[in-house]
Design an enzyme around this catalytic site. Structure first.
Site, short mmCIF file in Angstrom:
data_model
loop_
_atom_site.label_atom_id
_atom_site.label_comp_id
_atom_site.label_asym_id
_atom_site.label_seq_id
_atom_site.Cartn_x
_atom_site.Cartn_y
_atom_site.Cartn_z
N ARG A 50 0.87 -1.18 0.00
CA ARG A 50 0.00 0.00 0.00
C ARG A 50 0.90 1.24 0.00
O ARG A 50 2.06 1.17 0.41
CB ARG A 50 -0.88 0.02 1.24
CG ARG A 50 -1.89 -1.10 1.30
CD ARG A 50 -2.66 -1.06 2.63
NE ARG A 50 -3.65 -2.10 2.68
CZ ARG A 50 -3.45 -3.30 3.23
NH1 ARG A 50 -2.29 -3.58 3.80
NH2 ARG A 50 -4.41 -4.20 3.23
N LYS A 75 -2.16 -2.56 7.47
CA LYS A 75 -3.38 -2.07 8.10
C LYS A 75 -3.58 -2.75 9.44
O LYS A 75 -3.31 -3.93 9.59
CB LYS A 75 -4.58 -2.40 7.21
CG LYS A 75 -5.05 -1.27 6.36
CD LYS A 75 -6.33 -1.69 5.67
CE LYS A 75 -6.89 -0.58 4.83
NZ LYS A 75 -8.06 -1.02 4.09
N HIS A 147 -2.13 2.80 -5.91
CA HIS A 147 -3.07 1.70 -5.69
C HIS A 147 -3.27 0.87 -6.96
O HIS A 147 -3.47 -0.34 -6.88
CB HIS A 147 -4.41 2.22 -5.17
CG HIS A 147 -5.16 1.19 -4.41
ND1 HIS A 147 -4.78 0.76 -3.16
CD2 HIS A 147 -6.24 0.45 -4.74
CE1 HIS A 147 -5.60 -0.18 -2.74
NE2 HIS A 147 -6.50 -0.39 -3.68
N ARG A 150 -0.67 -1.62 -7.03
CA ARG A 150 -1.04 -2.72 -6.13
C ARG A 150 -1.97 -3.70 -6.85
O ARG A 150 -1.80 -4.91 -6.77
CB ARG A 150 -1.71 -2.12 -4.89
CG ARG A 150 -2.07 -3.09 -3.81
CD ARG A 150 -2.50 -2.30 -2.57
NE ARG A 150 -3.30 -3.09 -1.67
CZ ARG A 150 -2.82 -3.97 -0.82
NH1 ARG A 150 -1.52 -4.20 -0.76
NH2 ARG A 150 -3.61 -4.63 0.00
N HIS A 173 -4.50 -8.72 2.88
CA HIS A 173 -5.96 -8.63 2.99
C HIS A 173 -6.43 -9.40 4.22
O HIS A 173 -5.93 -10.48 4.52
CB HIS A 173 -6.64 -9.20 1.74
CG HIS A 173 -6.51 -8.33 0.55
ND1 HIS A 173 -6.67 -8.79 -0.72
CD2 HIS A 173 -6.24 -7.00 0.42
CE1 HIS A 173 -6.52 -7.79 -1.59
NE2 HIS A 173 -6.25 -6.71 -0.91
N TYR A 182 -10.48 -9.26 -7.79
CA TYR A 182 -9.56 -9.38 -8.92
C TYR A 182 -10.01 -10.47 -9.91
O TYR A 182 -9.60 -10.44 -11.06
CB TYR A 182 -8.14 -9.66 -8.43
CG TYR A 182 -7.64 -8.56 -7.54
CD1 TYR A 182 -7.31 -7.30 -8.07
CD2 TYR A 182 -7.52 -8.73 -6.17
CE1 TYR A 182 -6.88 -6.29 -7.26
CE2 TYR A 182 -7.07 -7.71 -5.36
CZ TYR A 182 -6.75 -6.50 -5.91
OH TYR A 182 -6.33 -5.47 -5.09
#
Length: 184
Positions: A50, A75, A147, A150, A173, A182
């Site tokens: 990220r 995150k 992004h 990414r 994730h 995706y």
């Protein structure tokens, strides 16, 4: 009894192999800033970090040698390790020799040695995408951001047959369902 909100699901935008090659060729590697930008783009495209993870990397977060990887705080303050390919390891070795300093120093710094801001990262990605669009017409008018890089990593892994659970771990994730985007 209330109906759910309707919304249009947008498809995920990503760069194909030709666009990635053009983007990586865009920085002028005869300058310090060009070498830094090339290294940032390659690391971003290979790891799928990220934007916040990328700008917060320190020299000590790069582990070279056998099992080369980058450690980052993702995150929710979750630490994860992302493996590195040989070409990325070689480039990072060169960059670390050029970018002297302690392990607590930013891996990708400004000319003054400060950590890059998120805006600066977005600006350099857009700038090099604009330069790359001269040699790769499919980039003309395409929105390219950190992004999107990414997304490109995720799509490249998916196209090479990597399992969704591995991609979810690679990208940090929380659940595999996030990676489902995706597939569509």
């Amino acid at each position: 009894a209330m109906p759910s909100k309707r919304y249009v699901k947008r498809t995920v935008t990503f760069l194909d192999a030709g666009e990635i090659a053009a983007l990586l060729a865009a920085p002028d590697r005869s300058t310090w800033v060009g070498r830094r930008d090339h290294t940032i783009l390659l690391v971003a495209l290979q790891t799928g970090l990220r934007a916040s993870e990328l700008i917060n990397l320190r020299r000590g977060d790069v582990v070279l040698g056998t099992g080369a990887h980058i450690r980052c705080d993702g995150k929710g303050r979750k630490e994860r390790c992302t493996p590195l390919r040989r070409d990325t390891v070689k480039l990072l070795e060169q960059w670390l020799r050029e970018r002297r300093g302690g392990d607590d120093q930013p891996l990708f710094a400004t000319m003054r040695g400060d950590r890059l801001s998120r805006d600066a990262l977005e600006h350099l990605v857009r700038k090099h995408a604009l330069v790359a669009s001269a040699s790769c017409p499919s980039l003309v008018g395409k929105r390219v951001s950190p992004h999107i890089l990414r997304h490109s990593t995720a799509m490249e892994l998916l196209q090479h047959g990597v399992d969704q659970t591995v991609i979810a771990l690679w990208l940090g994730h929380e659940s595999v369902e996030t990676t489902q985007v995706y597939l569509h």
